[in-house]
Enzyme design. Structure first.
Site, PDB file in Angstrom:
ATOM      1  N   SER A  20       0.756  -1.300   0.023  1.00 43.00           N
ATOM      2  CA  SER A  20      -0.134  -0.030  -0.038  1.00 43.00           C
ATOM      3  C   SER A  20       1.005   1.043  -0.106  1.00 43.00           C
ATOM      4  O   SER A  20       1.569   1.586   1.125  1.00 43.00           O
ATOM      5  CB  SER A  20      -0.904   0.053   1.178  1.00 43.00           C
ATOM      6  OG  SER A  20      -1.712   1.214   1.302  1.00 43.00           O
ATOM      7  N   ASP A  47      -4.408   3.447  -2.716  1.00 41.73           N
ATOM      8  CA  ASP A  47      -5.533   4.077  -1.739  1.00 41.73           C
ATOM      9  C   ASP A  47      -6.056   5.157  -2.386  1.00 41.73           C
ATOM     10  O   ASP A  47      -5.449   6.286  -2.198  1.00 41.73           O
ATOM     11  CB  ASP A  47      -5.275   4.136  -0.368  1.00 41.73           C
ATOM     12  CG  ASP A  47      -5.080   2.890   0.290  1.00 41.73           C
ATOM     13  OD1 ASP A  47      -6.009   2.025   0.231  1.00 41.73           O
ATOM     14  OD2 ASP A  47      -4.051   2.610   0.658  1.00 41.73           O
ATOM     15  N   GLY A 154      -9.105   4.857   5.931  1.00 37.06           N
ATOM     16  CA  GLY A 154      -8.959   6.285   5.951  1.00 37.06           C
ATOM     17  C   GLY A 154      -7.403   6.741   6.232  1.00 37.06           C
ATOM     18  O   GLY A 154      -6.910   7.465   5.752  1.00 37.06           O
ATOM     19  N   GLY A 157      -1.405   2.493   9.062  1.00 40.55           N
ATOM     20  CA  GLY A 157      -0.720   2.531  10.367  1.00 40.55           C
ATOM     21  C   GLY A 157      -1.783   2.342  11.263  1.00 40.55           C
ATOM     22  O   GLY A 157      -1.467   2.377  12.588  1.00 40.55           O
ATOM     23  N   ASP A 187      -7.206  -6.011   4.373  1.00 40.63           N
ATOM     24  CA  ASP A 187      -6.450  -4.625   4.266  1.00 40.63           C
ATOM     25  C   ASP A 187      -6.626  -4.052   5.618  1.00 40.63           C
ATOM     26  O   ASP A 187      -7.730  -3.532   6.085  1.00 40.63           O
ATOM     27  CB  ASP A 187      -7.175  -3.720   3.052  1.00 40.63           C
ATOM     28  CG  ASP A 187      -6.518  -2.595   2.811  1.00 40.63           C
ATOM     29  OD1 ASP A 187      -5.561  -2.329   3.415  1.00 40.63           O
ATOM     30  OD2 ASP A 187      -7.231  -1.515   2.192  1.00 40.63           O
ATOM     31  N   GLY A 188      -5.520  -3.489   6.245  1.00 41.65           N
ATOM     32  CA  GLY A 188      -5.479  -2.860   7.250  1.00 41.65           C
ATOM     33  C   GLY A 188      -4.935  -3.406   8.540  1.00 41.65           C
ATOM     34  O   GLY A 188      -5.244  -4.531   9.092  1.00 41.65           O
ATOM     35  N   GLY A 189      -3.596  -2.889   8.930  1.00 39.98           N
ATOM     36  CA  GLY A 189      -3.127  -3.226  10.310  1.00 39.98           C
ATOM     37  C   GLY A 189      -2.324  -4.591  10.187  1.00 39.98           C
ATOM     38  O   GLY A 189      -2.085  -5.368  11.161  1.00 39.98           O
ATOM     39  N   GLY A 209       0.937  -1.785   4.264  1.00 40.64           N
ATOM     40  CA  GLY A 209       1.325  -0.436   3.966  1.00 40.64           C
ATOM     41  C   GLY A 209       2.573  -0.115   5.194  1.00 40.64           C
ATOM     42  O   GLY A 209       3.840  -0.353   4.909  1.00 40.64           O
TER      43      GLY A 209
HETATM   44  C1  DX5 Z   1      -6.716   2.311   4.720  1.00 42.94           C
HETATM   45  C2  DX5 Z   1      -6.168   1.819   3.558  1.00 42.94           C
HETATM   46  C3  DX5 Z   1      -5.164   0.700   3.884  1.00 42.94           C
HETATM   47  C4  DX5 Z   1      -3.852   1.258   4.252  1.00 42.94           C
HETATM   48  C5  DX5 Z   1      -3.092   0.046   4.702  1.00 42.94           C
HETATM   49  O1  DX5 Z   1      -7.412   3.117   4.424  1.00 42.94           O
HETATM   50  O2  DX5 Z   1      -7.268   1.082   2.717  1.00 42.94           O
HETATM   51  O3  DX5 Z   1      -4.784   0.487   2.238  1.00 42.94           O
HETATM   52  O4  DX5 Z   1      -3.118   1.877   3.576  1.00 42.94           O
HETATM   53  O5  DX5 Z   1      -2.065   0.351   5.569  1.00 42.94           O
HETATM   54  P1  DX5 Z   1      -1.623  -0.231   6.719  1.00 42.94           P
HETATM   55  O6  DX5 Z   1      -1.117  -1.722   6.214  1.00 42.94           O
HETATM   56  O7  DX5 Z   1      -0.563   0.413   7.474  1.00 42.94           O
HETATM   57  O8  DX5 Z   1      -2.675  -0.597   7.772  1.00 42.94           O
HETATM   58 ZN    ZN Z   2      -6.802  -0.083   0.838  1.00 40.62          ZN
END
Ligand code: DX5
Ligand code: ZN
Length: 236
Positions: A20, A47, A154, A157, A187-189, A209
């Site tokens: 990401s 994103d 949104g 991290g 997706d996320g965390g 990400g």
């Molecule tokens: C959140 C995004 C994710 C985010 C993932 O709104 O959709 O794609 O960038 O990042 P990490 O892996 O750091 O949670």
């Molecule tokens: Zn995303």
């Protein structure tokens, strides 16, 4: 009737990674994307956020183009925008391989899915952590990917929401029962602790990400994540 898969015998694909780039360093993005390539990333996750559907702005078309000019890796675009229908043609032209949107952002999800697929791209639906995945059962025949958010969208991290794990399990069952070849993206965390949980629950396309771009060394970070995912997949 498609055969129902039981845990451990599913025809799941190998685990793929989509980095990401929202979490990337835009002063040296080109170099960072090359590192993702070297470490074996399968996709780059874009994103797209408009400050309406989510309380933040994300990548715009100029950033997508800059990324496109820097790497050959395929893009998966995650549209977190209030009106995807208004912009879908531009994303189709922006050389994305996968386009994913949130079904509540359009009255006609099937129309958008068909439009994306008619251009030879893969189409997907994204679900927030508080949505019941069974709501999208009727679209299973129209999707190439289902994205389960494991944070509220949104920001990169954020911390992984463990309550989303049961949704991943439900989606895995829906996909396996459909007999169709559908990616299950999370997706996320995602980090070294949460990744095995997501994989064991049934995910096969991992967005990362923070865990890739913000740990000091992209190649080392992604290589470790890939190893952890492969191990978790073997044990699933
Ligand atoms: C959140 C995004 C994710 C985010 C993932 O709104 O959709 O794609 O960038 O990042 P990490 O892996 O750091 O949670
Ligand atoms: Zn995303």
């Amino acid at each position: 009737m498609p055969k129902k898969q039981v845990k451990g015998t599913s025809s799941r694909k190998k685990i793929s990674f989509s980095c990401s780039i929202l979490a990337g360093d835009f002063t040296c993005l080109g170099k960072q994307l090359k590192s993702c390539e070297k470490a074996g990333a399968e996709y780059l996750h874009l994103d797209i956020m408009d400050g309406h559907f989510v309380p933040n702005f994300g990548l715009g078309f100029h950033a997508v183009k800059a990324a496109r000019d820097s790497t050959r890796l395929p893009f998966d675009a995650h549209l977190m925008i209030a009106d995807p229908t208004a912009y879908i043609d531009r994303f189709i032209k922006a050389a994305c391989s996968i386009i994913v949107f949130h079904p509540e952002t359009t009255p006609r999800p099937a129309y958008l899915l068909h439009k994306i697929r008619a251009h030879g791209l893969k189409a997907g639906l994204a679900l927030n952590p508080d949505v019941d995945p069974r709501q999208i059962k009727r679209y299973l025949k129209d999707v190439d990917l289902i994205l389960q958010m494991t944070v509220f969208p949104g920001f990169y991290g954020q911390s992984f929401l463990k309550q989303a794990l049961s949704k991943i399990v439900t989606i895995r069952e829906m996909i396996d029962s459909s007999g169709r070849n559908i990616f299950l993206q999370v997706d996320g965390g995602i980090n070294e602790e949460t990744l095995p949980l997501a994989v064991q629950a049934g995910a096969d396309l991992i967005v990362a990400g923070n865990a890739v771009f913000r740990q000091g060394n992209i190649i080392r970070s992604l290589t470790r994540l890939k190893r952890i995912a492969a191990e978790a997949r073997r044990q699933a």
